[in-house]
Write a protein that holds these residues in place. Structure first.
Motif, mmCIF file in Angstrom:
data_model
loop_
_atom_site.group_PDB
_atom_site.id
_atom_site.type_symbol
_atom_site.label_atom_id
_atom_site.label_comp_id
_atom_site.label_asym_id
_atom_site.label_seq_id
_atom_site.Cartn_x
_atom_site.Cartn_y
_atom_site.Cartn_z
ATOM 1 N N ASN A 468 -42.027 54.675 5.990
ATOM 2 C CA ASN A 468 -41.174 53.764 6.775
ATOM 3 C C ASN A 468 -40.304 54.520 7.774
ATOM 4 N N GLU A 469 -39.923 55.734 7.412
ATOM 5 C CA GLU A 469 -39.091 56.533 8.333
ATOM 6 C C GLU A 469 -39.886 56.883 9.591
ATOM 7 N N TRP A 470 -41.170 57.260 9.401
ATOM 8 C CA TRP A 470 -42.009 57.550 10.571
ATOM 9 C C TRP A 470 -42.175 56.290 11.419
ATOM 10 N N ILE A 471 -42.388 55.141 10.781
ATOM 11 C CA ILE A 471 -42.568 53.877 11.511
ATOM 12 C C ILE A 471 -41.335 53.583 12.361
ATOM 13 N N GLN A 472 -40.154 53.783 11.766
ATOM 14 C CA GLN A 472 -38.909 53.521 12.514
ATOM 15 C C GLN A 472 -38.767 54.482 13.696
ATOM 16 N N GLN A 473 -39.085 55.753 13.464
ATOM 17 C CA GLN A 473 -39.000 56.749 14.544
ATOM 18 C C GLN A 473 -39.964 56.400 15.677
ATOM 19 N N PHE A 474 -41.199 56.083 15.309
ATOM 20 C CA PHE A 474 -42.188 55.784 16.337
ATOM 21 C C PHE A 474 -41.814 54.508 17.090
ATOM 22 N N THR A 475 -41.350 53.507 16.370
ATOM 23 C CA THR A 475 -40.957 52.247 17.025
ATOM 24 C C THR A 475 -39.871 52.517 18.063
ATOM 25 N N ARG A 476 -38.895 53.323 17.663
ATOM 26 C CA ARG A 476 -37.774 53.613 18.558
ATOM 27 C C ARG A 476 -38.228 54.408 19.785
ATOM 28 N N LYS A 477 -38.983 55.459 19.581
ATOM 29 C CA LYS A 477 -39.368 56.339 20.692
ATOM 30 C C LYS A 477 -40.448 55.714 21.583
ATOM 31 N N ALA A 478 -41.373 54.932 20.955
ATOM 32 C CA ALA A 478 -42.403 54.273 21.759
ATOM 33 C C ALA A 478 -41.793 53.159 22.592
ATOM 34 N N THR A 479 -40.729 52.523 22.089
ATOM 35 C CA THR A 479 -40.025 51.487 22.865
ATOM 36 C C THR A 479 -39.363 52.114 24.089
ATOM 37 N N ASP A 484 -39.749 53.146 30.111
ATOM 38 C CA ASP A 484 -39.495 54.265 31.026
ATOM 39 C C ASP A 484 -39.720 53.799 32.469
ATOM 40 N N PRO A 485 -38.716 53.991 33.345
ATOM 41 C CA PRO A 485 -38.823 53.535 34.748
ATOM 42 C C PRO A 485 -40.008 54.158 35.486
ATOM 43 N N ALA A 486 -40.281 55.443 35.200
ATOM 44 C CA ALA A 486 -41.372 56.133 35.897
ATOM 45 C C ALA A 486 -42.714 55.475 35.578
ATOM 46 N N LEU A 487 -42.921 55.101 34.328
ATOM 47 C CA LEU A 487 -44.180 54.462 33.940
ATOM 48 C C LEU A 487 -44.274 53.058 34.510
ATOM 49 N N LYS A 488 -43.120 52.361 34.546
ATOM 50 C CA LYS A 488 -43.129 50.995 35.090
ATOM 51 C C LYS A 488 -43.442 51.023 36.584
ATOM 52 N N GLU A 489 -42.890 52.026 37.262
ATOM 53 C CA GLU A 489 -43.165 52.164 38.698
ATOM 54 C C GLU A 489 -44.644 52.449 38.944
ATOM 55 N N HIS A 566 -53.291 60.741 14.505
ATOM 56 C CA HIS A 566 -52.421 60.889 13.338
ATOM 57 C C HIS A 566 -50.977 60.669 13.759
ATOM 58 N N GLY A 567 -50.201 60.038 12.901
ATOM 59 C CA GLY A 567 -48.832 59.664 13.259
ATOM 60 C C GLY A 567 -47.970 60.813 13.733
ATOM 61 N N THR A 568 -48.060 61.953 13.041
ATOM 62 C CA THR A 568 -47.214 63.106 13.396
ATOM 63 C C THR A 568 -47.521 63.587 14.812
ATOM 64 N N ASN A 569 -48.802 63.677 15.144
ATOM 65 C CA ASN A 569 -49.199 64.181 16.468
ATOM 66 C C ASN A 569 -48.847 63.194 17.576
ATOM 67 N N ILE A 570 -49.095 61.905 17.320
ATOM 68 C CA ILE A 570 -48.783 60.899 18.346
ATOM 69 C C ILE A 570 -47.279 60.833 18.584
ATOM 70 N N LEU A 571 -46.492 60.943 17.513
ATOM 71 C CA LEU A 571 -45.027 60.921 17.659
ATOM 72 C C LEU A 571 -44.561 62.080 18.536
ATOM 73 N N LYS A 572 -45.203 63.231 18.375
ATOM 74 C CA LYS A 572 -44.839 64.405 19.190
ATOM 75 C C LYS A 572 -45.193 64.169 20.660
ATOM 76 N N VAL A 573 -46.354 63.543 20.907
ATOM 77 C CA VAL A 573 -46.760 63.249 22.291
ATOM 78 C C VAL A 573 -45.757 62.294 22.933
ATOM 79 N N VAL A 574 -45.384 61.246 22.212
ATOM 80 C CA VAL A 574 -44.425 60.262 22.732
ATOM 81 C C VAL A 574 -43.061 60.908 22.945
ATOM 82 N N ASP A 575 -42.665 61.752 21.975
ATOM 83 C CA ASP A 575 -41.350 62.400 22.034
ATOM 84 C C ASP A 575 -41.248 63.368 23.221
ATOM 85 N N GLU A 576 -42.403 63.938 23.611
ATOM 86 C CA GLU A 576 -42.392 64.926 24.700
ATOM 87 C C GLU A 576 -42.940 64.333 25.998
ATOM 88 N N ALA A 577 -42.695 63.034 26.182
ATOM 89 C CA ALA A 577 -43.213 62.332 27.368
ATOM 90 C C ALA A 577 -42.725 62.962 28.671
#
Length: 651
Positions: A468-479, A484-489, A566-577
């Motif tokens: 659940n902790e990973w889910i909360q982290q990913f939800t927050r960072k993926a949101t 992100d303005p750059a992606l929306k543009e 895998h959750g750990t790797n995807i979280l790192k990709v999102v975190d280092e956007a």
């Protein structure tokens, strides 16, 4: 003596060089004598005058020559012996030594024939002594009047009936041994009921012979009228126990033989065009059973003619199915009912029916509007269903054409994923559907109670996991990434879909179960192809390997699967956007996301594991790793979740 002790004692008397003679004809003649003699006894003792014309008498071969000298020798061996179990045992051993070169069933028949010679003679004289002078004179020498005159009948009537019954039971034991010997042509691997029974035949023959010897002595006691006594009840108890065991064994053996014969017949049927109705009959019912079905829409019995010239979806399962598994077929039933060219038939597989299982069957059947087999015995084609259709207690849907051709060995996978869209549920339909890359919309149908709206121009993160902790982290960072303005543009629209939570945000095992069930079904459909796995297949295989991990993600564009991680790797990709989002306009969102992900997994690449339930059908012989070119190792694991879904659903 125990049976093992008896076996050791008597086996030393047996020589494996069978004496050849027509044992079948001897048994036929012996059976005729015993049947008529015992019937005469009933008439004499009870004072009845029932005619013997109704007795079913068989005829020996015309060339039959009885072994008269052997029978007389055996008769002499048994005659005029003092009562007692030890003497009966010695007599039996002497008989077995005399008959050392005969087969075990022949030993029993010869002994019974020797007894029948005297027993039949005695009661024939009893019937004729009042009307034939010769019979009367011979009868006096054989002491017939001592038994059949009023004082003798009053004194010995009950004992004679007891003797009569024991002879009849012994005849049935020998007849059963005969039948077992004839069944010995079958391999005990195919007919396991025979394995122990065939080994017990020598001991059963011993008990038949010692009983016959005892009956001879008992008859001598009666005709001698010397006050000697001999209890038959211990022998009667033993013979009846043996007879009941033999009857059960033969019944079970015939059931197992029916399964083998049905297997061979079905193999032949599926090699040649055969009306599907005949296929159904051969699959379920023995020859002596009148086949019928229950129509779930009316709860009435119907003739199997309703299946004629139809495409049949055989829904095969144990009784351990859930209401949810039944409901998977409801949309299919609704769709095919409109055209009336396809029928669903539920075949419940139960090894041994009980009253509780019958009640459970009725509850399950009441949930099904289609046809149901109501036959409270093991289906005759069970071996074929298990070996050819790979039934391992998990539900199957085997699709068979009107001409008896299997169009799909298990269409349940495509029905789970695509429902009625999988019509007509053939392998061709599966190949067409499995080649689609835009599968996420079909996967999500029925997973959540509220439908997920999927737009073609949106990127979607489908995600979940055990932590659940990973889910909360990913939800927050993926949101944060989605906003992100750059992606929306750059025109990138991102949506998040969390799998495994209900509308209140609580864990929902049902949602998660449906999601993985459909993903696995999609994967099995994809791997049915003999060609190299495509990109989507590899991504789904990766996803299945993350099933029990802390977190996992599926990235899709609309309904099309882009890749899984895998959750750990995807979280790192999102975190280092910040490190890669500047390349989105130049390279494209999905490409740069995947490239950065590939860079991340060079550092952290977990083992890849795919669990395939045994009951899903045919298991692949080998599987390549989705992350590298190696062939994955194969393990066997056992799992229990302490849940009985079918029972919970019923109650």
């Amino acid at each position: 003596m125990s049976d093992d002790q008896i076996m050791n004692t008597i086996y030393a008397t047996h020589v494996h060089g069978d004496e050849k003679f027509d044992v079948d004809s001897l048994f036929v003649v012996t059976e005729n004598i015993i049947q008529r003699a015992t019937h005469l006894v009933e008439n004499v003792v009870r004072g009845t005058k029932e005619h013997q014309e109704n007795l079913d008498e068989k005829a020996p071969k015309a060339s039959f020559s009885p072994p008269s000298c052997t029978l007389k020798a055996l008769s002499c061996e048994m005659a005029c012996k003092a009562p007692g179990e030890e003497i009966a045992h010695k007599t039996t051993m002497s008989i077995l030594n005399k008959l050392a070169h005969y087969s075990w069933d022949a030993k029993a028949v010869l002994t019974l024939a020797a007894f029948a010679l005297d027993y039949g003679d005695f009661w024939l004289l009893a019937e004729l002594h009042s009307s034939d002078q010769l019979a009367k004179s011979v009868g006096i020498l054989k002491r017939v009047p001592v038994v059949v005159k009023r004082p003798g009948l009053q004194k010995y009537g009950k004992t004679i009936i007891e003797l009569n019954n024991l002879i009849t039971a012994t005849l049935e034991v020998i007849e059963s041994i005969f039948e077992l010997e004839k069944l010995s042509i079958y391999d005990t691997k195919d007919v396991p009921a025979l394995s122990g029974a065939l080994d017990r035949i020598p001991v059963d023959v011993y008990w038949a012979i010692i009983t016959i010897a005892t009956c001879t002595t008992k008859l001598c006691c009666i005709t001698g009228d010397e006050g000697k006594t001999l209890e038959l009840s211990p022998f009667a108890q033993k013979i009846n126990v043996i007879l009941n065991v033999l009857r059960r064994t033969i019944k079970l053996a015939h059931e197992q033989i029916d399964v083998i014969e049905a297997f061979r017949k079905l193999k032949k049927i599926f090699q040649t065009p055969t009306e599907v109705m005949e296929v159904f009959k051969a699959l379920i019912f023995p020859k002596d059973v009148d086949p019928s079905l229950i129509d779930g829409s009316t709860n009435k019995l119907v003739n199997i003619e309703v299946l004629k010239k139809k495409n049949i979806l055989f829904f095969i399962s144990s009784l351990d199915i859930t209401i949810e598994e039944i409901s998977i077929l409801k949309p299919v039933y609704d769709g095919i009912s409109k055209k009336d060219q396809h029928k669903i038939v539920w075949i419940p597989i139960v090894e041994q029916w009980t009253d509780d299982l019958k009640r459970k069957f009725e509850v399950l059947r009441s949930k099904m509007p289609w046809y149901t087999v109501q036959y409270f015995s093991p289906v005759v084609g069970i071996k074929f269903i298990k070996e050819e259709w790979n039934f391992k207690n998990k539900p199957l849907v085997v699709v068979v054409s009107p001409r008896g051709k299997v169009e799909h060995p298990n269409a349940l996978h495509i029905i789970k994923v695509w429902g009625a869209k999988a019509f007509p549920f053939t392998k061709e339909a599966e190949q067409t559907l499995a080649n689609k890359e835009d599968v996420m919309e079909d996967i999500m149908v029925g997973v959540n109670k509220s439908p997920v709206v999927i737009k073609d121009d949106k990127y979607i993160f489908f995600y979940g996991g055990k932590d659940n902790e990973w889910i909360q982290q990913f939800t927050r960072k993926a949101t944060v990434l989605a906003n992100d303005p750059a992606l929306k543009e750059a025109g990138i629209s991102i949506e998040l879909v969390l799998i495994g939570k209900n509308e209140k945000g609580q864990d929902d095992v049902g949602i998660l179960g449906r999601f993985w069930d459909k993903m696995e079904s999609f994967f099995f459909s994809k791997t049915e192809k003999k060609t190299e796995p495509d990109t989507v297949t590899k991504e789904i295989q990766k996803l299945l390997s993350y099933k029990n991990e802390s977190g996992w993600v599926v990235l899709s564009k609309g309904s099309k699967v882009i890749f899984t991680g895998h959750g750990t790797n995807i979280l790192k990709v999102v975190d280092e956007a910040e490190k890669w989002k500047g390349y989105v306009r130049e390279i494209g969102y999905e490409i740069i996301f995947k490239q950065y992900h590939d860079k991340v997994i060079e550092v952290n690449r977990p083992c890849s594991r795919v669990d395939i339930p045994v009951g899903v059908g045919k298991i692949p012989e080998h599987m390549h790793c989705p992350h590298c070119p190696r062939v994955m190792e194969t393990y066997i694991s056992f799992k229990c979740c302490h849940i009985d879904g079918a029972l919970n659903a019923l109650h």
